[in-house]
Design an enzyme around this catalytic site. Structure first.
Site, PDB file in Angstrom:
ATOM      1  CG  HIS A   1     -84.124  55.517  76.417  1.00 28.19           C
ATOM      2  ND1 HIS A   1     -84.159  56.047  77.689  1.00 28.19           N
ATOM      3  CD2 HIS A   1     -84.504  54.222  76.559  1.00 28.19           C
ATOM      4  CE1 HIS A   1     -84.536  55.112  78.554  1.00 28.19           C
ATOM      5  NE2 HIS A   1     -84.738  53.996  77.891  1.00 28.19           N
TER       6      HIS A   1
ATOM      7  CB  VAL B   1     -87.967  61.177  73.076  1.00 27.77           C
ATOM      8  CG1 VAL B   1     -88.280  62.579  73.578  1.00 27.77           C
ATOM      9  CG2 VAL B   1     -87.646  60.264  74.255  1.00 27.77           C
TER      10      VAL B   1
ATOM     11  N   GLY C   1     -88.486  61.083  67.766  1.00 25.86           N
ATOM     12  CA  GLY C   1     -88.000  60.524  66.520  1.00 25.86           C
ATOM     13  C   GLY C   1     -86.521  60.213  66.571  1.00 25.86           C
TER      14      GLY C   1
ATOM     15  CG  ASP D   1     -82.189  35.948  79.905  1.00 25.09           C
ATOM     16  OD1 ASP D   1     -82.579  35.063  80.696  1.00 25.09           O
ATOM     17  OD2 ASP D   1     -82.007  35.740  78.699  1.00 25.09           O
TER      18      ASP D   1
ATOM     19  CB  THR E   1     -78.141  32.967  79.940  1.00 21.84           C
ATOM     20  OG1 THR E   1     -78.607  34.340  79.838  1.00 21.84           O
ATOM     21  CG2 THR E   1     -78.955  32.094  79.014  1.00 21.84           C
TER      22      THR E   1
END
Length: 323
Positions: free
Chosen positions: A63, A67, A69, A240, A243
């Site tokens: 994030h 935006v 750099g 995910d 797992t």
């Protein structure tokens, strides 16, 4: 292992040389020799208490860099004169881990004042947390400096949402010098991610305004997520689902999952079905080492986006405020 780490960096330098012209491995070897060790030790301590810090730091790094750099502009707190920095933007509402960055900065300032930038701290801490979570070990060049600008409007509408179409997602990454292998690898960080129900609940009950669940989602997954997002649920789910007993394990099972219609976010599901990305998803699903190697390359690339170096920017003494 050292050869493997440096081979990753050399490959990235070969294919993406300009962005690295002012960064170098071991930048603090003279000015703050223990900098990377201090970062590593504090990240390890935090990871021992909270393995989810891998996802938190990876998201923070993403994030910040995408935006304006990798300049630590995301870390700035609101003030009376600057009431709406990047941190207050809607897409950044769930970003966390700032207190760990503060802890690292305090330790580094005590050891070598005004030497290590906040942007390098974020980059190094993210790298170390990825490794602790089971991800690849890789080196990163340092020498970034911290920016002077942080505005919430810079983040609004720029960061990709959970339902972004694949072509738009590829354009987003392409504008930062990244190809489809980089983009899919970076989104593979969802293997350790957690999503709020608000980011996918429409897929469970009212997909695209139909009043019905998304017919492309695995029915078993949809049922579990409805329970999670019910009034008595946690309101958060692991991205995910392959797992459940190791939700913060960094591996390629995420890609196997989304190929089985078990992607929690719509964008993850689309990665596995869109012709522009489905083959890359397949390659990562069947080759964990390929995924981890490409993830390392993409992370080093991401850490080079529009960096400030040399005499540009500053070295903040407090990561939450401009000097």
């Amino acid at each position: 292992m050292k050869i493997a780490k440096f081979s990753i960096l050399l490959l990235v330098l070969y294919i993406f040389p300009v962005a690295f012209s002012q960064l170098r491995v071991g930048f603090y070897s003279q000015s703050c020799p223990d900098a990377e060790i201090i970062v590593q030790n504090l990240v390890r301590e935090r990871f021992g208490r909270d393995p989810s810090i891998t996802a938190a730091l990876t998201r923070m790094h993403f994030h910040d860099c995408f935006v304006q750099g990798c300049d630590a502009s995301l870390l700035i707190d609101p003030t009376t004169t600057q009431p709406s920095p990047e941190k207050t933007a809607g897409p950044n509402g769930g970003v966390r881990g700032f207190e760990l960055i503060d802890e690292i900065k305090t330790a580094l300032e005590a050891q070598c004042p005004s030497k290590v930038s906040c942007s390098d701290i974020v980059t190094l801490a993210t790298r170390d947390s990825v490794f602790l979570g089971g991800g690849p070990s890789y080196v990163v060049p340092t020498g970034r400096r911290d920016g002077f600008v942080s505005n919430s409007e810079d983040a609004e509408g720029i960061l990709p949402g959970p339902g972004l179409p694949v072509p738009d997602m590829l354009t987003f990454f392409g504008n930062k010098g990244m190809d489809v292998f980089d983009a899919v690898a970076l989104l593979g960080a969802h293997t350790v991610g957690i999503g709020s129900c608000g980011n996918f609940v429409d897929r469970l009950t009212n997909f695209q305004g139909t009043g019905q669940p998304d017919p492309t989602m695995d029915p078993g997954l949809a049922g579990r997520l409805r329970n999670t997002c019910s009034a008595g649920g946690s309101q958060f789910a692991a991205l995910d689902q392959s797992t459940p007993f190791a939700p913060f394990s960094f591996d390629n099972l995420f890609f196997t999952q989304i190929r089985e219609r078990k992607g929690v976010l719509l964008l993850d599901h689309l990665l596995a079905t869109h012709p522009s990305t489905s083959d890359v998803v397949f390659q990562y699903a069947v080759n964990n080492e390929l995924f981890k190697r490409q993830f390392a390359i993409a992370m080093v690339k991401m850490g080079s986006v529009d960096v400030l170096t040399g005499l540009a920017g500053e070295i903040r003494t407090n990561c939450r405020a401009f000097n």
